[in-house]
Design a protein around this motif. Structure first.
Motif, PDB file in Angstrom:
ATOM      1  N   VAL A   1       0.832  -1.209   0.000  1.00 21.62           N
ATOM      2  CA  VAL A   1       0.000   0.000   0.000  1.00 21.62           C
ATOM      3  C   VAL A   1       0.870   1.263   0.000  1.00 21.62           C
ATOM      4  O   VAL A   1       0.663   2.174  -0.805  1.00 21.62           O
ATOM      5  N   VAL A   2       1.831   1.311   0.897  1.00 28.18           N
ATOM      6  CA  VAL A   2       2.657   2.521   1.033  1.00 28.18           C
ATOM      7  C   VAL A   2       3.460   2.776  -0.239  1.00 28.18           C
ATOM      8  O   VAL A   2       3.527   3.914  -0.721  1.00 28.18           O
ATOM      9  N   LEU A   3       4.043   1.730  -0.812  1.00 28.08           N
ATOM     10  CA  LEU A   3       4.843   1.930  -2.029  1.00 28.08           C
ATOM     11  C   LEU A   3       3.970   2.274  -3.236  1.00 28.08           C
ATOM     12  O   LEU A   3       4.399   3.032  -4.107  1.00 28.08           O
ATOM     13  N   ALA A   4       2.749   1.748  -3.278  1.00 29.63           N
ATOM     14  CA  ALA A   4       1.827   2.109  -4.370  1.00 29.63           C
ATOM     15  C   ALA A   4       1.465   3.592  -4.281  1.00 29.63           C
ATOM     16  O   ALA A   4       1.401   4.292  -5.295  1.00 29.63           O
ATOM     17  N   LEU A   5       1.246   4.081  -3.076  1.00 30.03           N
ATOM     18  CA  LEU A   5       0.954   5.510  -2.894  1.00 30.03           C
ATOM     19  C   LEU A   5       2.189   6.365  -3.177  1.00 30.03           C
ATOM     20  O   LEU A   5       2.099   7.410  -3.824  1.00 30.03           O
ATOM     21  N   LEU A   6       3.343   5.913  -2.713  1.00 30.65           N
ATOM     22  CA  LEU A   6       4.578   6.673  -2.943  1.00 30.65           C
ATOM     23  C   LEU A   6       4.877   6.784  -4.436  1.00 30.65           C
ATOM     24  O   LEU A   6       5.280   7.846  -4.923  1.00 30.65           O
ATOM     25  N   GLY A   7       4.656   5.700  -5.171  1.00 34.64           N
ATOM     26  CA  GLY A   7       4.946   5.699  -6.602  1.00 34.64           C
ATOM     27  C   GLY A   7       4.203   6.773  -7.365  1.00 34.64           C
ATOM     28  O   GLY A   7       4.704   7.288  -8.374  1.00 34.64           O
ATOM     29  N   ALA A   8       3.019   7.143  -6.894  1.00 31.50           N
ATOM     30  CA  ALA A   8       2.233   8.190  -7.553  1.00 31.50           C
ATOM     31  C   ALA A   8       2.866   9.567  -7.366  1.00 31.50           C
ATOM     32  O   ALA A   8       2.541  10.498  -8.087  1.00 31.50           O
ATOM     33  N   HIS A   9       3.770   9.685  -6.405  1.00 24.10           N
ATOM     34  CA  HIS A   9       4.383  10.973  -6.081  1.00 24.10           C
ATOM     35  C   HIS A   9       5.768  11.160  -6.683  1.00 24.10           C
ATOM     36  O   HIS A   9       6.310  12.257  -6.659  1.00 24.10           O
ATOM     37  N   LEU A  10       6.358  10.090  -7.174  1.00 33.11           N
ATOM     38  CA  LEU A  10       7.705  10.175  -7.734  1.00 33.11           C
ATOM     39  C   LEU A  10       7.640  10.028  -9.245  1.00 33.11           C
ATOM     40  O   LEU A  10       6.776   9.316  -9.753  1.00 33.11           O
ATOM     41  N   VAL A  11       8.552  10.687  -9.937  1.00 34.27           N
ATOM     42  CA  VAL A  11       8.542  10.618 -11.398  1.00 34.27           C
ATOM     43  C   VAL A  11       9.942  10.341 -11.933  1.00 34.27           C
ATOM     44  O   VAL A  11      10.947  10.543 -11.249  1.00 34.27           O
ATOM     45  N   GLY A  12       9.965   9.903 -13.185  1.00 34.21           N
ATOM     46  CA  GLY A  12      11.201   9.798 -13.948  1.00 34.21           C
ATOM     47  C   GLY A  12      12.261   8.912 -13.336  1.00 34.21           C
ATOM     48  O   GLY A  12      11.988   7.868 -12.752  1.00 34.21           O
ATOM     49  N   GLY A  13      13.496   9.388 -13.483  1.00 38.69           N
ATOM     50  CA  GLY A  13      14.657   8.620 -13.058  1.00 38.69           C
ATOM     51  C   GLY A  13      14.697   8.342 -11.568  1.00 38.69           C
ATOM     52  O   GLY A  13      15.211   7.303 -11.142  1.00 38.69           O
ATOM     53  N   VAL A  14      14.154   9.249 -10.777  1.00 36.50           N
ATOM     54  CA  VAL A  14      14.172   9.058  -9.320  1.00 36.50           C
ATOM     55  C   VAL A  14      13.331   7.834  -8.944  1.00 36.50           C
ATOM     56  O   VAL A  14      13.760   6.990  -8.169  1.00 36.50           O
ATOM     57  N   ARG A  15      12.127   7.748  -9.523  1.00 36.05           N
ATOM     58  CA  ARG A  15      11.260   6.598  -9.241  1.00 36.05           C
ATOM     59  C   ARG A  15      11.914   5.312  -9.748  1.00 36.05           C
ATOM     60  O   ARG A  15      11.924   4.297  -9.054  1.00 36.05           O
ATOM     61  N   ALA A  16      12.484   5.357 -10.944  1.00 37.78           N
ATOM     62  CA  ALA A  16      13.136   4.176 -11.521  1.00 37.78           C
ATOM     63  C   ALA A  16      14.340   3.737 -10.691  1.00 37.78           C
ATOM     64  O   ALA A  16      14.559   2.540 -10.480  1.00 37.78           O
ATOM     65  N   GLU A  17      15.110   4.704 -10.204  1.00 34.58           N
ATOM     66  CA  GLU A  17      16.296   4.372  -9.414  1.00 34.58           C
ATOM     67  C   GLU A  17      15.907   3.751  -8.072  1.00 34.58           C
ATOM     68  O   GLU A  17      16.520   2.777  -7.633  1.00 34.58           O
ATOM     69  N   LEU A  18      14.879   4.296  -7.423  1.00 36.55           N
ATOM     70  CA  LEU A  18      14.418   3.690  -6.171  1.00 36.55           C
ATOM     71  C   LEU A  18      13.884   2.284  -6.447  1.00 36.55           C
ATOM     72  O   LEU A  18      14.196   1.342  -5.719  1.00 36.55           O
ATOM     73  N   ALA A  19      13.115   2.136  -7.507  1.00 41.01           N
ATOM     74  CA  ALA A  19      12.561   0.820  -7.861  1.00 41.01           C
ATOM     75  C   ALA A  19      13.675  -0.202  -8.059  1.00 41.01           C
ATOM     76  O   ALA A  19      13.552  -1.358  -7.648  1.00 41.01           O
ATOM     77  N   ALA A  20      14.782   0.220  -8.661  1.00 45.35           N
ATOM     78  CA  ALA A  20      15.904  -0.681  -8.919  1.00 45.35           C
ATOM     79  C   ALA A  20      16.556  -1.172  -7.629  1.00 45.35           C
ATOM     80  O   ALA A  20      17.210  -2.209  -7.625  1.00 45.35           O
ATOM     81  N   ARG A  21      16.353  -0.449  -6.539  1.00 38.96           N
ATOM     82  CA  ARG A  21      16.977  -0.822  -5.266  1.00 38.96           C
ATOM     83  C   ARG A  21      16.042  -1.625  -4.364  1.00 38.96           C
ATOM     84  O   ARG A  21      16.437  -2.046  -3.280  1.00 38.96           O
TER      85      ARG A  21
END
Length: 131
Positions: free
Chosen positions: A30-50
């Motif tokens: 739930v928390v990561l689904a909500l957080l994902g809506a707030h992050l964009v571009g490379g920042v979201r992709a970089e966090l996702a990669a970790r």
């Protein structure tokens, strides 16, 4: 370096003081689904990669948000998505998940993440910033 799913959930479980890994998993989703809506571009992709793959997919395919939520509204939204949650328990859920994600992100990426979020998210991540 990507965290293994078990290691990530063990940290969330410990920080959230959950009785089992299923509770930690539900909060993380739930928390990561909500957080994902707030992050964009490379920042979201970089966090996702970790993050572990299951959670990176959730972050990259977020719940939709019309506007960035303030930290208080983010906690309220979390409470609305977790069955039986109150704002107090949701704040605990958010803190357990986001502090674990912050550890996975590291300091440099956390600075970029916080630049994309409304003021006050540093506290939700357990990373208070000097003003």
């Amino acid at each position: 370096m990507t965290l293994r799913r078990e290691a990530f959930l063990d940290q969330v479980k410990e920080r959230g003081d959950y009785k089992d890994v299923q509770e930690a998993d539900r909060a993380a989703r739930v928390v990561l689904a909500l957080l994902g809506a707030h992050l964009v571009g490379g920042v979201r992709a970089e966090l996702a990669a970790r993050l572990p793959e299951a959670f990176s997919l959730i972050l990259l395919n977020p719940l939709q948000s019309a506007e960035p939520l303030s930290p208080e509204r983010f906690v309220r939204a979390t409470a609305a998505w977790i069955e039986g949650a109150t704002e107090a328990t949701a704040a605990w859920d958010v803190s357990a998940v986001l502090s674990t994600a912050a550890d996975a992100a590291g300091d440099a990426l956390m600075q970029q993440i916080l630049l994309q979020l409304p003021a006050g998210y540093d506290l939700l991540f357990g990373r208070p910033q000097r003003t």
